[in-house]
Design a protein around this motif. Structure first.
Motif, PDB file in Angstrom:
ATOM      1  N   ILE A 139       0.859  -1.191   0.000  1.00  0.00           N
ATOM      2  CA  ILE A 139       0.000   0.000   0.000  1.00  0.00           C
ATOM      3  C   ILE A 139       0.889   1.233   0.000  1.00  0.00           C
ATOM      4  CG2 ILE A 139      -1.833   1.233   1.221  1.00  0.00           C
ATOM      5  CD1 ILE A 139      -2.634  -1.488   2.443  1.00  0.00           C
ATOM      6  N   ASP A 140       0.759   2.036  -1.051  1.00  0.00           N
ATOM      7  CA  ASP A 140       1.692   3.136  -1.287  1.00  0.00           C
ATOM      8  C   ASP A 140       0.940   4.425  -1.582  1.00  0.00           C
ATOM      9  OD1 ASP A 140       4.511   4.012  -1.848  1.00  0.00           O
ATOM     10  OD2 ASP A 140       3.732   4.320  -3.874  1.00  0.00           O
ATOM     11  N   ILE A 144      -2.337   5.119   0.783  1.00  0.00           N
ATOM     12  CA  ILE A 144      -2.069   5.481   2.182  1.00  0.00           C
ATOM     13  C   ILE A 144      -2.822   6.754   2.543  1.00  0.00           C
ATOM     14  CG2 ILE A 144      -0.304   6.309   3.800  1.00  0.00           C
ATOM     15  CD1 ILE A 144       1.702   4.492   2.383  1.00  0.00           C
ATOM     16  N   PHE A 153      -7.849   2.452   8.414  1.00  0.00           N
ATOM     17  CA  PHE A 153      -6.816   1.422   8.512  1.00  0.00           C
ATOM     18  C   PHE A 153      -7.324   0.124   9.131  1.00  0.00           C
ATOM     19  CE2 PHE A 153      -4.066   5.101   7.804  1.00  0.00           C
ATOM     20  CZ  PHE A 153      -3.225   4.576   6.834  1.00  0.00           C
ATOM     21  N   SER A 161       0.079  -7.040   4.835  1.00  0.00           N
ATOM     22  CA  SER A 161       0.332  -5.839   4.039  1.00  0.00           C
ATOM     23  C   SER A 161       1.642  -5.165   4.413  1.00  0.00           C
ATOM     24  CB  SER A 161      -0.824  -4.846   4.197  1.00  0.00           C
ATOM     25  OG  SER A 161      -0.976  -4.462   5.549  1.00  0.00           O
ATOM     26  N   LEU A 163       3.191  -1.209   4.238  1.00  0.00           N
ATOM     27  CA  LEU A 163       2.929   0.220   4.032  1.00  0.00           C
ATOM     28  C   LEU A 163       4.253   0.934   3.786  1.00  0.00           C
ATOM     29  CD1 LEU A 163       0.391   1.125   6.884  1.00  0.00           C
ATOM     30  CD2 LEU A 163      -0.125   0.590   4.512  1.00  0.00           C
ATOM     31  N   THR A 196      -1.684  -0.526  12.387  1.00  0.00           N
ATOM     32  CA  THR A 196      -2.215  -1.097  11.141  1.00  0.00           C
ATOM     33  C   THR A 196      -1.993  -2.601  11.013  1.00  0.00           C
ATOM     34  OG1 THR A 196      -0.146  -0.663   9.937  1.00  0.00           O
ATOM     35  CG2 THR A 196      -1.808   1.096   9.939  1.00  0.00           C
ATOM     36  N   SER A 198       0.743  -3.988  10.135  1.00  0.00           N
ATOM     37  CA  SER A 198       1.441  -4.097   8.852  1.00  0.00           C
ATOM     38  C   SER A 198       2.949  -4.020   9.036  1.00  0.00           C
ATOM     39  CB  SER A 198       1.018  -2.949   7.918  1.00  0.00           C
ATOM     40  OG  SER A 198      -0.360  -2.966   7.668  1.00  0.00           O
ATOM     41  N   VAL A 200       5.968  -1.858   8.054  1.00  0.00           N
ATOM     42  CA  VAL A 200       6.080  -0.450   7.694  1.00  0.00           C
ATOM     43  C   VAL A 200       7.493  -0.130   7.226  1.00  0.00           C
ATOM     44  CG1 VAL A 200       6.051   1.931   8.587  1.00  0.00           C
ATOM     45  CG2 VAL A 200       4.221   0.323   9.186  1.00  0.00           C
TER      46      VAL A 200
END
Length: 301
Positions: A139-140, A144, A153, A161, A163, A196, A198, A200
């Protein structure tokens, strides 16, 4: 192969070499991962091209770029190796109707991982697309930004995922300023990872990769990366490597973390190599892509 990470590590050539996915001599394109890129908009068609080129240069086997027609017209001639999917749009930005198209295409092709956000523009389609896919996600950029603006989120907490925020995007996620993020980058990268669920990648000088517990600081890269398009290249590189590593090790948070570490290292190393030839002033995003083979070769020795 398993790796033991201390509380905070720094990337090294040896670590990157261990993480580099192996190539099967009898492999086909499906063995090396199928990548779906959702992005592009009327004025940012090049973002998908940069991400797609980077994913291909990383070794991924199959790339499809899902874009609105206005971006598709500009992008397809620049990346002949990729397939494409024209998505429903409103004034050059994809809309929620694209979700049905994407679901059908995922079922037909059997993609392994999805990148969403490069050049996308702010659109509610982000929420619909993410809710309706079970693919691992990178996710970019505007994906975001949309999730941060609408505090959504929670929709990725049960997904695997990665980020990729820069400090300003990180600030939007946490509702603080980019200046505050920069004062304690590790603290806020961890907060985003935990918020999130995720992996990161907090971009910037000494990029941080964290899952909220393990933290690695990247040692490659320079100010040549402070130029439009370099983030698209990184996003594509992460996705292309994860497509391969995930196929070999399964798509888990562990393989996501390893892919993020390797991609960040190779991205920075490519910029370092390019800068020696072109100077830090003159490196473009495409130069980073063009030097990926050099960085992969250097790591694999």
């Amino acid at each position: 192969m398993s790796f033991c990470y201390t509380f905070i590590m720094k990337t090294t050539k040896a670590l990157a070499k261990k993480l580099l996915p192996k190539r099967k001599k009898d492999g086909n394109k499906g063995d090396f991962g199928k990548v779906l890129i959702i992005g592009g908009s009327k004025n940012m068609g090049g973002a998908c091209v940069l991400a797609g080129l980077s994913a291909y240069k990383s070794g991924a086997g199959y790339i499809c770029m899902g874009m609105p027609k206005s971006a598709h017209i500009k992008a397809v001639p620049k990346l002949l190796e990729a397939t494409s999917l024209i998505l429903a749009d409103t004034s050059g930005t994809i809309n929620a109707k694209a979700t049905t198209q994407i679901k059908k295409h995922i079922k037909n092709i059997g993609f392994d991982v999805m990148l969403i956000g490069v050049g996308l523009g702010l659109t509610s389609a982000v929420e619909s697309i993410i809710k309706n896919t079970n693919l691992p996600l990178v996710i970019d950029a505007d994906a975001i930004n949309y999730l941060a603006k609408h505090k959504k989120f929670n929709i990725i907490k049960n997904k695997i995922s990665i980020l990729t925020p820069h400090p300003k995007e990180a600030g939007r996620i946490l509702n603080i300023s980019a200046t505050q993020v920069q004062k304690n980058r590790l603290k806020y990268a961890k907060q985003i990872a935990n918020k999130t669920n995720s992996i990161v990648i907090l971009k910037g000088h000494e990029t941080i990769i964290t899952d909220g517990k393990k933290h690695i600081i990247n040692t490659t890269g320079n100010d040549a990366l402070a130029k439009a398009g370099s983030g698209d290249v990184l996003a594509g590189l992460i996705t292309g490597l994860w497509a391969q590593i995930g196929k070999q090790k399964q798509f888990t948070k562990k393989s996501a973390f390893e892919s993020a570490v390797l991609a960040t290292y190779l991205h920075g190393l490519s910029a370092d190599i390019a800068s020696k030839k072109l100077t830090n002033y003159s490196v473009l995003a495409t130069d980073i892509i063009n030097h990926l083979p050099d960085s992969i070769r250097k790591v694999s020795k």
